[in-house]
Design an enzyme around this catalytic site. Structure first.
Site, short mmCIF file in Angstrom:
data_model
loop_
_atom_site.label_atom_id
_atom_site.label_comp_id
_atom_site.label_asym_id
_atom_site.label_seq_id
_atom_site.Cartn_x
_atom_site.Cartn_y
_atom_site.Cartn_z
N CYS A 12 5.57 7.74 -6.35
CA CYS A 12 5.99 8.28 -7.43
C CYS A 12 4.82 9.13 -8.07
O CYS A 12 4.95 9.43 -9.34
CB CYS A 12 6.39 7.31 -8.61
SG CYS A 12 7.88 6.39 -7.73
N GLY A 13 3.85 9.21 -7.57
CA GLY A 13 2.66 9.92 -8.09
C GLY A 13 2.54 11.34 -7.47
O GLY A 13 3.48 12.09 -8.01
N GLN A 23 -3.75 5.48 -5.42
CA GLN A 23 -3.27 3.98 -5.14
C GLN A 23 -3.85 3.34 -3.99
O GLN A 23 -4.45 2.55 -3.90
CB GLN A 23 -1.72 3.72 -5.12
CG GLN A 23 -1.59 2.35 -5.47
CD GLN A 23 -1.17 1.60 -4.25
OE1 GLN A 23 -1.14 2.16 -3.16
NE2 GLN A 23 -0.86 0.13 -4.19
N GLU A 24 -3.48 4.43 -2.83
CA GLU A 24 -4.08 3.76 -1.47
C GLU A 24 -5.39 3.81 -1.18
O GLU A 24 -6.13 2.90 -0.70
CB GLU A 24 -3.11 4.68 -0.23
CG GLU A 24 -3.81 4.20 0.97
CD GLU A 24 -2.91 4.74 2.20
OE1 GLU A 24 -2.47 4.11 3.23
OE2 GLU A 24 -2.62 6.11 2.09
N GLU A 25 -5.99 4.93 -1.63
CA GLU A 25 -7.55 5.16 -1.42
C GLU A 25 -8.20 4.11 -2.38
O GLU A 25 -9.20 3.65 -1.95
CB GLU A 25 -7.83 6.40 -2.07
CG GLU A 25 -7.59 7.62 -0.94
CD GLU A 25 -6.01 8.00 -1.29
OE1 GLU A 25 -5.49 8.89 -0.34
OE2 GLU A 25 -5.20 7.56 -2.13
N ASP A 62 0.66 -1.16 -0.20
CA ASP A 62 0.08 0.04 0.05
C ASP A 62 0.81 1.09 0.11
O ASP A 62 1.64 1.43 0.93
CB ASP A 62 -0.77 -0.05 1.29
CG ASP A 62 -1.34 1.24 1.56
OD1 ASP A 62 -1.67 2.24 0.47
OD2 ASP A 62 -1.82 1.62 2.69
#
Length: 233
Positions: free
Chosen positions: A157-158, A44-46, A27
Site C-alpha cells: 500500500c505504499g 518497509q522491506e529495506e 516483509d
C-alpha cells in the site's frame, strides 16, 4: 473449500517489528527479495533488512518470486532501534534482541517475504476478481504452515498503491485459510480501525459468508475503496 474466519487484532502501538509476541512477521517484499536495500531504498522491506542485516544474505540466494511463491527467513537478529519511514527513517540506538532460540540454535525470528502487485497508476484494477485471487494466493503461500500468529500491515500500500482496506481483508482470508490469527499494524491509518468491527461480525463464521459479501462489494466498488464493506456489513 470453506473454513472458519480467524481472529484479527489491530495493533496501534508500533510497527510490525515492535509486536511483542512470537509471530511470523511479513516483509512487504519486492519480487526481487530485499528490494533496494543495497541501493537507496528506505521503505518497509529495506528498513526490515537494515535493522536485521542478516536478511541481506537472501538477496544473494533467491531468484525473483513467482506468483505462487514466498520466501521464509528464520533466525535474523534485530540490531537497532529506529523511527520514521522513507526520507524520515532515523537510527536511534542499539537494540538488544532478547528472543529465545529454537532447538536448532536459531533465534525465534520468523519473517516471510511476499510481493504484492505493483499498481502505480492503475489503482482501480486491483478490485478485479482475478487480481484479488492473485493476492489471496500470494498471501496464502506466505502464511500456510506457519503455525503461529501472523503480523502484517498495509502490504503493498505504499509505492505500489494498494488499497489498505482491501489488502487487510485479503490477508485475513489467507491467514484464516492457513489456520492462523492475524495482527494488522495500522501504521496510524484510521481507516483500518474499522477492521475490529468487521472482525467481530465475521470471526468464527464460515468464510463463504465473508467472501460472498466481499465479492458483492468488489463488483460495486467505486473510487477504489472498500469502506462500504468495512462500515456496512
Amino acid at each position: 473449500m470453506s473454513f472458519p474466519m480467524k481472529k484479527v487484532e489491530v495493533f496501534k502501538d508500533g510497527g510490525i517489528e515492535d509486536y511483542p509476541e512470537p509471530a511470523l512477521r511479513v516483509d512487504f517484499a519486492n519480487q526481487f527479495i530485499g528490494g533496494g536495500t543495497l541501493e537507496q531504498g528506505n521503505v518497509q522491506e529495506e528498513i526490515a533488512f537494515t535493522v536485521h542485516p542478516e536478511l541481506i544474505i537472501s538477496q544473494l540466494i533467491f531468484e525473483p518470486m513467482l506468483d505462487n511463491e514466498a520466501i521464509l527467513m528464520v533466525g535474523a537478529e534485530r540490531f537497532t532501534k529506529h523511527s520514521g519511514y522513507g526520507s524520515r527513517f532515523t537510527y536511534h540506538s542499539e537494540y538488544l534482541d532478547q528472543r529465545n532460540y529454537d532447538e536448532q540454535s536459531r533465534l525465534d525470528s520468523y519473517m516471510v517475504g511476499i510481493d504484492a502487485l505493483e499498481l502505480m497508476g492503475r489503482h482501480k484494477e486491483q478490485f478485479q476478481i482475478e487480481l484479488v485471487v492473485r493476492e489471496l494466493n500470494k498471501a496464502y503461500a506466505g502464511f500456510e504452515g506457519a503455525k503461529r500468529k501472523i503480523v502484517s500491515g498495509k502490504w503493498g500500500c505504499g509505492i505500489f498503491e494498494g488499497d489498505p482496506e482491501l489488502k487487510s481483508v485479503v490477508q485475513w482470508v489467507a491467514a484464516s485459510r492457513a489456520g492462523n490469527d492475524l495482527v494488522i499494524s495500522s501504521f496510524g491509518d484510521q481507516r483500518l480501525d474499522l477492521l475490529s468491527d468487521l472482525c467481530d461480525k465475521y470471526q468464527g463464521k464460515d468464510s463463504s459468508v465473508l467472501l460472498s459479501d466481499l465479492e458483492k462489494t468488489l463488483s460495486e466498488a467505486e473510487e477504489g475503496t472498500l469502506s462500504r464493506l468495512l462500515e456496512c456489513v
